[in-house]
Design an enzyme around this catalytic site. Structure first.
Site, PDB file in Angstrom:
ATOM      1  N   ASP A   1     -49.049  -6.311 -73.740  1.00  0.00           N
ATOM      2  CA  ASP A   1     -48.556  -5.469 -74.846  1.00  0.00           C
ATOM      3  C   ASP A   1     -47.634  -6.250 -75.778  1.00  0.00           C
ATOM      4  OD1 ASP A   1     -46.123  -5.511 -73.528  1.00  0.00           O
ATOM      5  OD2 ASP A   1     -46.234  -3.450 -72.842  1.00  0.00           O
TER       6      ASP A   1
ATOM      7  N   ASP B   1     -40.535  -1.302 -66.890  1.00  0.00           N
ATOM      8  CA  ASP B   1     -40.241  -2.429 -65.989  1.00  0.00           C
ATOM      9  C   ASP B   1     -39.172  -2.055 -64.973  1.00  0.00           C
ATOM     10  OD1 ASP B   1     -42.036  -4.047 -67.284  1.00  0.00           O
ATOM     11  OD2 ASP B   1     -40.544  -5.014 -68.550  1.00  0.00           O
TER      12      ASP B   1
END
Length: 227
Positions: free
Chosen positions: A58, A80
């Site tokens: 991404d 994350d």
């Protein structure tokens, strides 16, 4: 009516940026992965790692298609942090002492949250802008994509390995690490390489925590002196 719909369409276009779509896929992938983590460890590990790899994809898409956005950066970091946090919580239940993994979780979240907040205080466009830092390791970590990628991948791979090799919910972390070190297998080499990158990342997290905290304190001092 057209004037009212224009801002909504522009807002929707950001939500539908290609890198953000990849981010949504990451979230769904992680949700499914953690739902089956104990019933199918291998599939969980594959999905978790693929989600982690998508973090790099991404970012590439954002630069390639000129679709960098604040929303995308925050979505990236939140995904994350939550995915790593969930895995650390699981490891804290599988290994003893579990406090080790919970401490790593606290360090990871606090250092990144403070770093993001200090970035906004300084008016910087990215939390990775640390060119003015006095720490060469901190500058090297955020300044070299390959070095940062190695440390991040090593950290996640180490956690995945520890999850895969655990047979019960009462494993001793030191016993597992000693057992792996005595073996002459590719897994032992992978563990050693991952452990080194993991250690660097934890040092960077500590530096990041201290540096970001200093920025917040200096901001408070500046406000008091200006009032």
């Amino acid at each position: 009516m057209a004037k009212k719909s224009a801002p909504a369409l522009r807002k929707l276009s950001v939500y539908l940026y290609i890198p953000n779509l990849v981010g949504y896929v990451r979230v769904l992938m992680n949700c499914f992965a953690f739902a089956i983590c104990f019933s199918d460890k291998r599939l969980f590990s594959i999905l978790y790692f693929l989600s982690f790899v998508c973090d790099g994809i991404d970012g590439w898409c954002a630069r390639k298609f000129n679709q960098v956005s604040t929303f995308g950066a925050v979505l990236d970091m939140v995904t994350d942090r939550i995915s790593t946090a969930c895995l650390l919580v699981i490891l804290s239940q599988v290994y003893s002492p579990g406090l080790i993994f919970l401490s790593l979780l606290a360090l990871d979240i606090s250092s990144h949250w403070l770093q993001m907040y200090s970035t906004f205080l300084l008016g910087k466009g990215s939390h990775k802008d640390v060119k003015d830092s006095t720490s060469w390791l901190f500058r090297a970590y955020y300044g070299n994509r390959k070095f940062m990628a190695y440390c991040c991948v090593a950290c996640e791979v180490l956690y995945i390995i520890l999850f895969l090799v655990a047979d019960s919910k009462t494993e001793s972390l030191m016993d597992i690490l000693k057992s792996l070190s005595k073996q002459s297998t590719p897994l032992t080499l992978l563990t050693a390489v991952s452990l080194f990158g993991w250690a660097i990342k934890q040092i960077v997290n500590v530096i990041q925590l201290k540096t970001a905290a200093d920025v917040c304190v200096l901001h408070d001092i500046s406000k008091k002196q200006g009032s």
